[in-house]
Design a protein around this motif. Structure first.
Motif: not given
Length: 71
Positions: A56-63
């Protein structure tokens, strides 16, 4: 030599359920773009197994990155 600075943020999936979150996120991304930040990568942070086996996806990382100003 060209130098860069980076901004790394995480976005919780639970935030996407909040009313007006998409508008708030759009406004933040627009503001950062106007400040010279470029989104270079966004990917999910998963837990609970392999990607195709119940994860399951809990967060997204954005750079983001932008040119670093010379002092």
């Amino acid at each position: 030599m060209k130098k860069f600075e980076y901004k790394i943020i995480t976005i919780s999936v639970s935030h996407f359920r909040k009313k007006n979150f998409q508008t708030e996120l759009n406004n933040k991304f627009e503001k950062w773009g106007n400040e010279g930040w470029e989104l270079i990568k966004m990917e999910p942070i998963t837990s609970g197994g392999m990607i195709f086996q119940g994860a399951t996806t809990e967060e997204f990382l954005a750079v983001f990155k932008r040119d670093k100003e010379e002092i």
